[in-house]
Design an enzyme around this catalytic site. Structure first.
Site, short mmCIF file in Angstrom:
data_model
loop_
_atom_site.label_atom_id
_atom_site.label_comp_id
_atom_site.label_asym_id
_atom_site.label_seq_id
_atom_site.Cartn_x
_atom_site.Cartn_y
_atom_site.Cartn_z
N CYS A 5 0.77 -1.24 -0.04
CA CYS A 5 0.04 -0.09 -0.16
C CYS A 5 0.81 1.27 -0.04
CB CYS A 5 -0.92 -0.07 1.19
SG CYS A 5 -1.95 -1.34 1.40
N GLY A 32 -0.24 0.54 -4.84
CA GLY A 32 -1.06 -0.07 -4.78
C GLY A 32 -2.27 0.24 -5.92
N ASN A 106 0.15 0.79 5.72
CA ASN A 106 1.08 -0.15 4.90
C ASN A 106 2.06 -1.07 5.69
OD1 ASN A 106 4.20 0.98 2.89
ND2 ASN A 106 2.89 -0.77 2.76
N GLY A 107 1.66 -2.17 5.25
CA GLY A 107 2.66 -3.40 5.85
C GLY A 107 1.65 -4.64 6.07
N TYR A 245 12.71 -2.22 -6.07
CA TYR A 245 11.69 -2.39 -6.69
C TYR A 245 10.28 -1.56 -6.52
CZ TYR A 245 7.40 -5.13 -8.46
OH TYR A 245 6.12 -5.29 -8.94
#
Ligand code: SF4
Length: 475
Positions: A5, A32, A106-107, A245
């Site tokens: 995210c 995302g 996020n995670g 990435y």
């Protein structure tokens, strides 16, 4: 491989915070593409708007006009826990009445199922299947009085990766887990403050980068400015894939701009795995900079052999088998006039299951490429990720059970070279100790024994006999 995210937050009286959040989410779209949401607050109440789809599909003038106030948080989602359904669109609104808050995450929480069960026994109800609601209810369940102390209480119970933005009716908070697995940065804008997963989101809205939110830190933003509270930082474990990435090449993490870091990865690959060739390309977009780095170091011309069809969200691909069968063709279009008869070095960021790379090699061969030499900016991925990266189980990871020569044959390349761990660290030019590299080494910075035991158990039970895993996305 997908990351989970992007999160953003802004506290700025006199600004159109919903619109700023919309543009920031646009900049974080690469993190995302399944759903997007924004929550705003005006000192009295919290409002929310969100849906499945890309940021530009979810919001329009009308929906933004309804999101009033001077504080906002936003989220773009790729689900790693909790299925891809509207109910799981974030930010989630947690709690009743005056104590309610919105949260975006996020995670991935490693002990989410255990905490979920505990909270259910205490009478908390869950409306989604996402671990973010576990975080929210854990904060709510704290016996502490202030929200900051409630969050710090929750931080002592949570195991896993979390960069959070939280909005109350009159405050904005940012939280980063004590390992610092996912990035989060703080910036300033004319009359206020912003938080974002990546600094590129700040640049696009005219905000100025101030610093990273530190591992274990809670930042509390209100009318008196920014206050900071720290929990003890544990073993640092920033995900190395942010550099390889996930993050955009124009983002800065730990003071290192990603574009030159990726170029250095390509140059290091050229030193570690030289080959006789005519042309070099990077698989767009994440390996473009590394491709340029390889070409420069090897003194070979660089070309854009594949053009990328950006943001083909998986929501729109997955339900249709015929569309799914088109595979990489939906994503990449080769340029045969450039590629025909060439000995080509193809730089890519990673090979996970080994399902996409053979299709890319095949696409290039059909475009007339004579030799394909794959060069990978990461070492072989041999262990699964439990911290928010939708990777695979160990069984599915091609490098967990095949040698490099076997993988080369499987993907149909003429040669294959992976960047070494030492070469990767040299290219990133930051201390090795600050990184998580568990998917290469199996050395997990956060205890994952329960999760691993579960996966090992499931591997022995036929899929059709396995009980559905509540709240965990089917892989
Ligand atoms: S296991 Fe790999 S993908 Fe997961 S957080 Fe660590 S480095 Fe990143």
């Amino acid at each position: 491989m997908h990351e989970s995210c992007g999160v953003f937050g802004v506290y700025a009286p006199n600004e159109d915070v919903a619109r700023l959040t919309f543009f920031a989410l646009f900049a974080l779209q690469h993190r995302g593409q399944e759903s997007a949401g924004i929550a705003t607050a005006d000192g009295r109440r919290i409002q929310f708007s969100g849906d499945m789809g890309l940021v530009a599909q979810v919001f329009n003038e009308e929906s933004l006009a309804h999101l009033t106030g001077h504080i906002a948080i936003g989220h773009t989602r790729y689900s790693t826990r909790g299925s891809s359904r509207k109910i799981n669109v974030q930010p989630l609104i947690i709690g009743p009445g005056a104590d309610s808050f919105a949260i975006a995450h996020n995670g991935n929480i490693v002990n989410a199922e255990h905490l979920h069960q505990e909270l259910c026994e205490q009478g908390y109800t869950f409306h989604t299947s996402s671990d973010t609601e576990v975080v929210g209810n854990l904060i709510l369940s704290s016996p502490e009085k202030s929200l900051v102390d409630k969050i710090r209480y929750a931080m002592h119970r949570l195991q896993g990766a979390y960069s959070l933005v939280i909005l109350t009716k009159d405050k904005l908070l940012g939280v980063r887990d004590p390992w610092g697995v996912r990035p989060l940065c703080l910036g300033s804008i004319d009359s206020g403050w912003v938080l974002a997963s990546e600094s590129c989101a700040l640049n696009h809205i005219g905000a100025e980068f101030i610093r990273e939110v530190e591992p274990g830190e809670v930042v509390y933003i209100g009318e008196h400015g920014v206050e900071s509270y720290r929990e003890e930082a544990l073993r640092r474990a920033l995900c190395i894939f942010e550099y390889i990435y996930f993050a955009r090449p124009d983002s800065v993490i730990n003071g290192r701009l990603l574009y030159p870091a990726r170029q250095a990865m390509g140059a290091q690959l050229a030193r570690e795995h030289p080959v006789e060739a005519d042309l070099v390309m990077g698989v767009p977009d994440s390996a473009t900079a590394a491709g340029i780095g390889y070409a420069r170091e090897a003194n070979l011309p660089f070309c854009e052999g594949l053009l990328k069809n950006r943001y083909v969200g998986r929501t729109f691909i997955e339900p249709d088998q015929r569309i799914r069968d088109l595979g990489v063709k939906l994503k990449f279009n080769p340029l045969p006039q450039l590629l025909e008869g060439q000995r080509l070095v193809v730089v890519d960021d990673s090979i996970v299951r080994g399902t996409t790379t053979p299709k890319v090699v095949d696409l290039l061969r059909r475009a007339g490429v004579k030799e394909v030499h794959m060069r990978i900016c990461a070492p072989p991925i041999r262990y699964p990720c439990f911290f928010g990266v939708d990777m695979a189980t160990r069984r599915e990871l091609i490098a967990a059970h095949k040698s490099v020569a076997e993988i080369r044959d499987f993907i149909g390349a003429d040669s294959l070279g992976y960047l070494s761990i030492e070469g990767l660290i040299k290219a990133v030019d930051l201390p090795r100790e600050i990184f998580c590299m568990a998917c290469f080494t199996g050395d997990y910075p956060i205890p994952v024994q329960l999760e691993m035991d579960k996966l090992a158990l499931e591997a022995t039970i036929p899929a059709e006999e396995q009980a559905p895993r509540v709240g965990v996305k089917e892989r």
